[in-house]
Design a protein around this motif. Structure first.
Motif, short mmCIF file in Angstrom:
data_model
loop_
_atom_site.label_atom_id
_atom_site.label_comp_id
_atom_site.label_asym_id
_atom_site.label_seq_id
_atom_site.Cartn_x
_atom_site.Cartn_y
_atom_site.Cartn_z
N ASN A 199 -0.33 33.30 -2.87
CA ASN A 199 -1.48 33.79 -3.64
C ASN A 199 -2.75 33.00 -3.29
OD1 ASN A 199 -2.69 35.30 -5.97
ND2 ASN A 199 -2.89 33.22 -6.78
N LEU A 209 -2.54 33.11 -10.09
CA LEU A 209 -1.45 34.11 -10.03
C LEU A 209 -1.05 34.43 -11.47
CD1 LEU A 209 0.61 35.70 -8.37
CD2 LEU A 209 2.02 33.66 -8.26
N SER A 234 5.30 31.82 -4.15
CA SER A 234 4.35 32.83 -4.65
C SER A 234 2.97 32.21 -4.86
CB SER A 234 4.84 33.41 -5.99
OG SER A 234 6.10 34.01 -5.81
N THR A 242 -0.84 40.74 -7.17
CA THR A 242 -1.76 39.61 -7.07
C THR A 242 -3.10 40.11 -6.53
OG1 THR A 242 -1.08 39.22 -4.81
CG2 THR A 242 0.10 38.03 -6.51
#
Ligand SMILES: Cc1cc2nc3c(=O)[nH]c(=O)nc-3n(C[C@H](O)[C@H](O)[C@H](O)COP(=O)(O)OP(=O)(O)OC[C@H]3O[C@@H](n4cnc5c(N)ncnc54)[C@H](O)[C@@H]3O)c2cc1C
Length: 601
Positions: free
Chosen positions: A346, A33, A342, A587
């Motif tokens: 990802n 990421l 996150s 992403t």
């Protein structure tokens, strides 16, 4: 001898590989990421910001948050975060000629990160700005934590001590412009020669940190000068973070009791470089995480310090600062949670198992949606507290600040570690690997418990809530003078929106009278703090999250036994919509989404 054996022996003899050079192809390993905008993809944060600070939203007004979000998600800043975390600060007590210097040396990446935080005005700057500055700063702080949390320790302390310094007008007059300047200037020099400064705080001693009344450091009155009452300090501090700060607020005993002092690192004695104050750094702590930040043990061997506020009133003075550092613990943990979610999204969006991406497998969706809800609820509660701090002149908000500070610090920080463990598991074995600082998830996991410990550990926060609830109005009707009425008014704003939330809020309000009795139910204080947090989080999500998030929160947290392990959302919850909302923007997964090639999510 057959040909095969001969060939094998020959290959072995000359060192050539037996079956060709390529052992395997690397496949099914996600792209990291990186190079994404931390702000634009954080819809939970943007919605909370829009709710609490409508003026901060709109393309022009949001430009600085977007710019910061792009910087914080950039590969360049991520490299600084990695390098600052693996090249730990080093203590140099003496120079080569034997003079004491008491300096800590940092990797250049530490300075790049701290400089970026100061440039963004996350330290003393909001105190020089107008309404809304603390809410906007809160959003930026929450984002910055996702890049690197440990450089934010001196940033937070500077934010907290700046208003407290007003209690010494002369010092405040000389220091305020440097404390609120967005220039980063790490040089050791007198304040007049500096473009910007940072400050630290020294309370904790060996005998006790929660109970600072046990402090033994002594302050002896020397006389009056341009900065007011000057004292000489003899004693120690067992934890003293960011010892390269320009000054510190510390606690020490005078004949009138525990008092608060301003302790500069360089004395104002008119010499061009200033004489070093008598602060001896004994050693640096060897910590679990928080690696880029130097946390030291120090001794004061006759250090000069100036009284801040009234002699003997050190505890209330420190508690005022504690409100602000505790806000940052909640914001910081909410940021780390968002970072962990996150990373999990990802990874699972790119990794396949048993023929499908992980993100499209029902049980993984339950885990991902559950941690996403927790992260959004944490952001909501931390930003609500920031609003209370921003509205300094509103008595109702002052009361909410009093009640919500221990609640947010307790609950958000407690949930952080549990969430980090679960998010790490989403990455499988890769989540547990450090790899020279590349393992961001491992860094988050090691950092998580700290916000729960420092600035008042969990029990201290829960007990502080009991104290706050004892603030009652004689008629029990004034929401600005009565803590229980204030909470009732806050929860009333969403009454009728959800039957579980109504039932939960009613049950909670009924328990307050017992809690507010002198003494209260100490043994039940954690449960109370948890339930206040859940009720307020539910109410906030009603106000600024989509219905599917609010509904999922109420169904999973407000019925039965309360929050369970993650991944236990009941059926019927809109897991895919929750995951879609939480997915970071920019992403690899997001790029696939743009061309409609993401499996079932
Ligand atoms: C990395 C790091 C950096 C730090 N930096 C600084 C710094 O810069 N400046 C500074 O002043 N301090 C700093 N601290 C110290 C930190 O604030 C203290 O460690 C913290 O406040 C707890 O104090 P203590 O360690 O003395 O634990 P204690 O006070 O001994 O508490 C231990 C446990 O007992 C619990 N407890 C205490 N009283 C009660 C009670 N009445 N009922 C129930 N439970 C109770 C606490 O909740 C805690 O869980 C730092 C700590 C760390 C880990």
């Amino acid at each position: 001898m057959n040909n095969f054996a001969e060939t094998a022996r020959a290959a072995h003899t000359i060192g050539a590989p037996l079956l060709g050079a390529t052992t395997h192809e690397v496949t099914n390993q996600p792209e990291p990421l990186s190079g994404y905008n931390v702000y634009t993809g954080d819809r939970a944060l943007r919605d909370a910001l829009a709710f609490h600070r409508p003026g901060a939203v709109g393309d022009a007004a949001e430009a600085s948050q977007r710019a910061l979000g792009a910087l914080l998600g950039s590969a360049e800043m991520q490299t600084h975060a990695r390098l600052a975390s693996i090249h730990k600060p080093e203590l140099r007590t003496h120079d080569r000629f034997g003079h004491r210097i008491d300096e800590v040396e940092f990797h250049p990446s530490y300075h790049a990160l701290l400089g970026a935080a100061v440039n963004a005005g996350l330290h003393g700057t909001p105190w020089a700005r107008g309404p809304g500055a603390h809410i906007e700063r809160a959003a930026s702080f929450l984002m910055f934590t996702q890049l690197e949390p440990s450089v934010l320790c001196p940033v937070s302390m500077t934010y907290a001590v700046t208003p407290a310094l007003r209690s010494n007008a002369a010092v405040f007059g000389d220091w305020f412009s440097a404390l609120s300047s967005t220039a980063y200037d790490p040089r050791l020099a007198p304040v007049q020669a500096k473009r910007g400064v940072t400050m630290g705080m020294g309370m904790t001693e060996k005998q006790g940190g929660s109970d600072v009344r046990a402090n033994t450091t002594q302050a002896r009155f020397i006389g009056d000068d341009a900065w007011g009452k000057r004292f000489e300090l003899v004693g120690h501090k067992w934890f003293f973070s960011a010892p390269m700060s320009d000054a510190f607020l510390v606690l020490a005993q005078t004949p009138s009791g525990l008092s608060c002092f301003f302790l500069p690192r360089v004395l104002p004695d008119g010499t061009p470089n200033g004489t070093r104050n008598a602060i001896r750094i004994q050693r640096l702590k060897d910590k679990l995480g928080n690696a880029a930040n130097a946390s030291s043990e120090v001794e004061f061997t006759g250090a000069s310090a100036w009284l801040v506020g009234e002699e003997g009133r050190g505890i209330p003075q420190i508690l005022e600062m504690g409100m602000l550092t505790r806000l940052d613990c909640a914001l910081g943990t909410a940021g780390l949670m968002r970072g962990a979610v996150s990373l999990a999204l990802n990874h699972t969006a790119q990794r396949s198992a048993f023929g499908k991406t992980l993100v499209s497998q029902p049980l993984m969706q339950n885990v991902l949606a559950d941690i996403a809800i927790e992260s959004e609820a944490a952001t909501a509660l931390a930003m609500r507290l920031a609003r209370a701090i921003d509205h300094q002149d509103d008595p109702f908000e002052t009361m909410m600040r009093r009640v919500l500070t221990p609640v947010a610090k307790f609950w958000v920080c407690k949930r952080g570690s549990a969430l980090a463990q679960e998010a790490m598991e989403c990455l499988g074995g890769n989540g547990y690997v450090e790899e020279h600082g590349e393992g961001v998830m491992a860094r988050i996991y090691r950092e998580m418990p700290l916000n729960s410990i420092w600035e008042g550990a969990g029990n201290i926060m829960a007990l502080d809530l009991l104290r706050a609830l004892r603030k009652r109005d004689a008629k029990n009707t004034d929401r600005s003078a009565d803590a229980v009425q204030a909470l009732a008014a806050e929860l009333d704003t969403t009454r009728g929106a959800n039957a579980s939330l109504d039932r939960f809020a009613d049950g909670l309000l009924a328990r307050f009278d017992d809690a507010a009795d002198a003494g209260g139910d100490e043994a039940g204080a954690r449960r109370l703090a948890q339930d206040v947090a859940l009720a307020v989080q539910g109410s906030l999500l009603r106000r600024h999250a989509p219905d599917f998030v609010f509904d999922a929160f109420c169904r999973s947290r407000l019925g039965g036994n309360g929050p369970q392990i993650f991944g236990t959302l009941p059926s019927g919850v809109a897991m895919e919509a929750i995951i879609e909302r939480a997915m970071p923007v920019g992403t690899p997964f997001d790029r696939l989404r743009a061309i409609g090639n993401t499996g079932s999510v």
